[in-house]
Scaffold this motif. Structure first.
Motif, PDB file in Angstrom:
ATOM      1  N   THR A  92       3.463   0.957 -10.043  1.00 44.82           N
ATOM      2  CA  THR A  92       2.079   0.629 -10.381  1.00 44.82           C
ATOM      3  C   THR A  92       1.262   1.884 -10.663  1.00 44.82           C
ATOM      4  OG1 THR A  92       0.159  -0.643  -9.605  1.00 44.82           O
ATOM      5  CG2 THR A  92       1.362   0.635  -7.949  1.00 44.82           C
ATOM      6  N   THR A  93       0.112   1.690 -11.255  1.00 43.38           N
ATOM      7  CA  THR A  93      -0.794   2.815 -11.515  1.00 43.38           C
ATOM      8  C   THR A  93      -1.634   3.157 -10.296  1.00 43.38           C
ATOM      9  OG1 THR A  93      -2.446   1.293 -12.396  1.00 43.38           O
ATOM     10  CG2 THR A  93      -0.987   2.380 -13.997  1.00 43.38           C
ATOM     11  N   SER A  94      -1.722   2.253  -9.342  1.00 50.17           N
ATOM     12  CA  SER A  94      -2.592   2.463  -8.180  1.00 50.17           C
ATOM     13  C   SER A  94      -2.072   3.577  -7.272  1.00 50.17           C
ATOM     14  CB  SER A  94      -2.728   1.177  -7.362  1.00 50.17           C
ATOM     15  OG  SER A  94      -3.483   1.436  -6.196  1.00 50.17           O
ATOM     16  N   ARG A  95      -2.964   4.508  -6.975  1.00 46.25           N
ATOM     17  CA  ARG A  95      -2.670   5.563  -6.014  1.00 46.25           C
ATOM     18  C   ARG A  95      -3.412   5.318  -4.694  1.00 46.25           C
ATOM     19  NH1 ARG A  95      -0.298   9.826  -8.592  1.00 46.25           N
ATOM     20  NH2 ARG A  95      -0.506   9.894 -10.848  1.00 46.25           N
ATOM     21  N   ALA A  96      -4.103   4.196  -4.611  1.00 45.21           N
ATOM     22  CA  ALA A  96      -4.940   3.896  -3.448  1.00 45.21           C
ATOM     23  C   ALA A  96      -4.089   3.775  -2.188  1.00 45.21           C
ATOM     24  CB  ALA A  96      -5.722   2.610  -3.685  1.00 45.21           C
ATOM     25  N   GLU A  97      -4.505   4.483  -1.135  1.00 46.08           N
ATOM     26  CA  GLU A  97      -3.768   4.447   0.122  1.00 46.08           C
ATOM     27  C   GLU A  97      -3.653   3.040   0.686  1.00 46.08           C
ATOM     28  OE1 GLU A  97      -4.976   7.267   3.080  1.00 46.08           O
ATOM     29  OE2 GLU A  97      -4.955   8.915   1.628  1.00 46.08           O
ATOM     30  N   GLU A  98      -4.703   2.226   0.510  1.00 44.32           N
ATOM     31  CA  GLU A  98      -4.650   0.855   1.027  1.00 44.32           C
ATOM     32  C   GLU A  98      -3.598   0.025   0.298  1.00 44.32           C
ATOM     33  OE1 GLU A  98      -8.319   1.011  -1.710  1.00 44.32           O
ATOM     34  OE2 GLU A  98      -7.534   2.256  -0.112  1.00 44.32           O
ATOM     35  N   ASP A  99      -3.382   0.293  -1.006  1.00 46.31           N
ATOM     36  CA  ASP A  99      -2.325  -0.414  -1.734  1.00 46.31           C
ATOM     37  C   ASP A  99      -0.942   0.012  -1.254  1.00 46.31           C
ATOM     38  OD1 ASP A  99      -3.966  -2.021  -3.280  1.00 46.31           O
ATOM     39  OD2 ASP A  99      -4.034  -0.614  -4.956  1.00 46.31           O
ATOM     40  N   VAL A 100      -0.769   1.301  -1.028  1.00 47.24           N
ATOM     41  CA  VAL A 100       0.514   1.806  -0.529  1.00 47.24           C
ATOM     42  C   VAL A 100       0.813   1.183   0.831  1.00 47.24           C
ATOM     43  CG1 VAL A 100       1.797   3.863   0.197  1.00 47.24           C
ATOM     44  CG2 VAL A 100       0.268   3.990  -1.788  1.00 47.24           C
ATOM     45  N   LEU A 101      -0.153   1.232   1.729  1.00 47.56           N
ATOM     46  CA  LEU A 101       0.024   0.687   3.070  1.00 47.56           C
ATOM     47  C   LEU A 101       0.303  -0.813   3.030  1.00 47.56           C
ATOM     48  CD1 LEU A 101       0.021   1.245   6.092  1.00 47.56           C
ATOM     49  CD2 LEU A 101      -2.458   0.918   6.074  1.00 47.56           C
ATOM     50  N   LYS A 102      -0.467  -1.539   2.233  1.00 46.79           N
ATOM     51  CA  LYS A 102      -0.278  -2.993   2.153  1.00 46.79           C
ATOM     52  C   LYS A 102       1.108  -3.320   1.601  1.00 46.79           C
ATOM     53  CE  LYS A 102      -2.132  -7.351   1.075  1.00 46.79           C
ATOM     54  NZ  LYS A 102      -3.234  -8.156   1.384  1.00 46.79           N
ATOM     55  N   ALA A 103       1.534  -2.591   0.562  1.00 44.72           N
ATOM     56  CA  ALA A 103       2.857  -2.847  -0.024  1.00 44.72           C
ATOM     57  C   ALA A 103       3.957  -2.658   1.019  1.00 44.72           C
ATOM     58  CB  ALA A 103       3.092  -1.943  -1.231  1.00 44.72           C
ATOM     59  N   TYR A 104       3.889  -1.584   1.778  1.00 43.54           N
ATOM     60  CA  TYR A 104       4.906  -1.363   2.804  1.00 43.54           C
ATOM     61  C   TYR A 104       4.787  -2.370   3.945  1.00 43.54           C
ATOM     62  CZ  TYR A 104       6.800   2.805   0.617  1.00 43.54           C
ATOM     63  OH  TYR A 104       7.420   3.663  -0.254  1.00 43.54           O
ATOM     64  N   ASN A 105       3.566  -2.763   4.291  1.00 38.96           N
ATOM     65  CA  ASN A 105       3.388  -3.793   5.313  1.00 38.96           C
ATOM     66  C   ASN A 105       3.975  -5.128   4.867  1.00 38.96           C
ATOM     67  OD1 ASN A 105       2.203  -2.183   7.246  1.00 38.96           O
ATOM     68  ND2 ASN A 105       0.118  -2.663   6.626  1.00 38.96           N
ATOM     69  N   LEU A 106       4.018  -5.351   3.541  1.00 39.65           N
ATOM     70  CA  LEU A 106       4.616  -6.571   2.985  1.00 39.65           C
ATOM     71  C   LEU A 106       6.110  -6.392   2.710  1.00 39.65           C
ATOM     72  CD1 LEU A 106       1.743  -7.622   0.544  1.00 39.65           C
ATOM     73  CD2 LEU A 106       2.386  -8.741   2.703  1.00 39.65           C
ATOM     74  N   CYS A 107       6.657  -5.283   3.190  1.00 42.40           N
ATOM     75  CA  CYS A 107       8.096  -4.998   3.116  1.00 42.40           C
ATOM     76  C   CYS A 107       8.600  -4.578   1.740  1.00 42.40           C
ATOM     77  CB  CYS A 107       8.920  -6.161   3.669  1.00 42.40           C
ATOM     78  SG  CYS A 107       8.547  -6.514   5.390  1.00 42.40           S
ATOM     79  N   ALA A 108       7.757  -3.904   0.950  1.00 42.24           N
ATOM     80  CA  ALA A 108       8.250  -3.296  -0.285  1.00 42.24           C
ATOM     81  C   ALA A 108       9.326  -2.289   0.092  1.00 42.24           C
ATOM     82  CB  ALA A 108       7.112  -2.594  -1.027  1.00 42.24           C
ATOM     83  N   ASN A 109      10.331  -2.144  -0.750  1.00 43.05           N
ATOM     84  CA  ASN A 109      11.391  -1.193  -0.468  1.00 43.05           C
ATOM     85  C   ASN A 109      11.010   0.225  -0.846  1.00 43.05           C
ATOM     86  OD1 ASN A 109      12.800  -3.985  -1.096  1.00 43.05           O
ATOM     87  ND2 ASN A 109      13.968  -2.866   0.435  1.00 43.05           N
ATOM     88  N   CYS A 110      10.114   0.367  -1.804  1.00 43.02           N
ATOM     89  CA  CYS A 110       9.525   1.662  -2.106  1.00 43.02           C
ATOM     90  C   CYS A 110       8.310   1.469  -3.004  1.00 43.02           C
ATOM     91  CB  CYS A 110      10.518   2.650  -2.696  1.00 43.02           C
ATOM     92  SG  CYS A 110      11.104   2.282  -4.339  1.00 43.02           S
ATOM     93  N   TYR A 111       7.499   2.503  -3.086  1.00 47.15           N
ATOM     94  CA  TYR A 111       6.243   2.463  -3.828  1.00 47.15           C
ATOM     95  C   TYR A 111       6.221   3.681  -4.743  1.00 47.15           C
ATOM     96  CZ  TYR A 111       1.206   1.750  -4.569  1.00 47.15           C
ATOM     97  OH  TYR A 111      -0.032   1.489  -5.122  1.00 47.15           O
ATOM     98  N   VAL A 112       6.114   3.444  -6.040  1.00 40.88           N
ATOM     99  CA  VAL A 112       6.123   4.519  -7.020  1.00 40.88           C
ATOM    100  C   VAL A 112       4.887   4.384  -7.900  1.00 40.88           C
ATOM    101  CG1 VAL A 112       7.402   5.574  -8.930  1.00 40.88           C
ATOM    102  CG2 VAL A 112       8.657   4.510  -7.033  1.00 40.88           C
ATOM    103  N   THR A 113       4.162   5.483  -8.049  1.00 44.61           N
ATOM    104  CA  THR A 113       2.993   5.480  -8.923  1.00 44.61           C
ATOM    105  C   THR A 113       3.431   5.876 -10.324  1.00 44.61           C
ATOM    106  OG1 THR A 113       1.594   6.099  -7.068  1.00 44.61           O
ATOM    107  CG2 THR A 113       0.679   6.415  -9.257  1.00 44.61           C
ATOM    108  N   LYS A 114       3.033   5.052 -11.302  1.00 42.13           N
ATOM    109  CA  LYS A 114       3.393   5.319 -12.693  1.00 42.13           C
ATOM    110  C   LYS A 114       2.635   6.539 -13.204  1.00 42.13           C
ATOM    111  CE  LYS A 114       3.326   0.473 -13.952  1.00 42.13           C
ATOM    112  NZ  LYS A 114       2.595  -0.486 -14.776  1.00 42.13           N
ATOM    113  N   PRO A 115       3.357   7.477 -13.775  1.00 40.65           N
ATOM    114  CA  PRO A 115       2.661   8.593 -14.425  1.00 40.65           C
ATOM    115  C   PRO A 115       2.150   8.156 -15.800  1.00 40.65           C
ATOM    116  CG  PRO A 115       5.025   8.907 -14.552  1.00 40.65           C
ATOM    117  CD  PRO A 115       4.798   7.642 -13.773  1.00 40.65           C
TER     118      PRO A 115
END
Length: 141
Positions: A92-115
């Protein structure tokens, strides 16, 4: 057997960049694309127009989607006993810490910000591909 990827992405430019990045893959890849969260769930549950689709080995999921956003899709996937083992890479394009945290709390396997840079985007897709299809042992279907 090709690796089955489900790309959940509503931006045609990012879909095309992902296709380009995977074209020169050393691994046989079949890229399936859906453009919103409702279609993603229908695809994964083999409903409506998706009754004959393959089960993906991995899901590349954008967060900002129409009709049902990526957070809701991720939550549904990880709550479903038949889907929860499919690795989900939030791309995703989002770099927001709350999005990263929420994604991992929802059991995402990894979080990558699109360049935004084409070459960097291709490098990111190649890194995902290399890690998930060369290094990691994926669960059987």
């Amino acid at each position: 057997m090709p690796i089955e990827i489900l790309l959940v992405e509503d931006n045609p430019g990012d879909v095309r960049l992902t296709q380009i990045a995977l074209e020169d893959s050393k691994i046989s890849v079949n890229l399936n694309v859906v453009v919103d969260g409702v279609e993603a769930i229908a695809f994964l549950r083999k409903q409506e127009n998706y009754t004959q689709v393959p089960t993906p080995n991995i899901i590349l999921l954008d967060l900002n989607l129409p009709r049902k956003d990526g957070r809701e899709v991720l939550e549904e996937i990880k709550a479903d006993h038949t889907l929860k083992r499919i690795p989900v890479v939030v791309l995703t394009t989002s770099r927001a810490e709350e999005d990263v945290l929420k994604a991992y709390n929802l059991c995402a396997n990894c979080y990558v910000t699109k360049p935004v840079d084409f070459d960097q985007f291709v490098k990111i897709v190649h890194s995902i591909e290399n890690f998930w299809f060369t290094v990691v042992k994926l669960p059987p279907e």
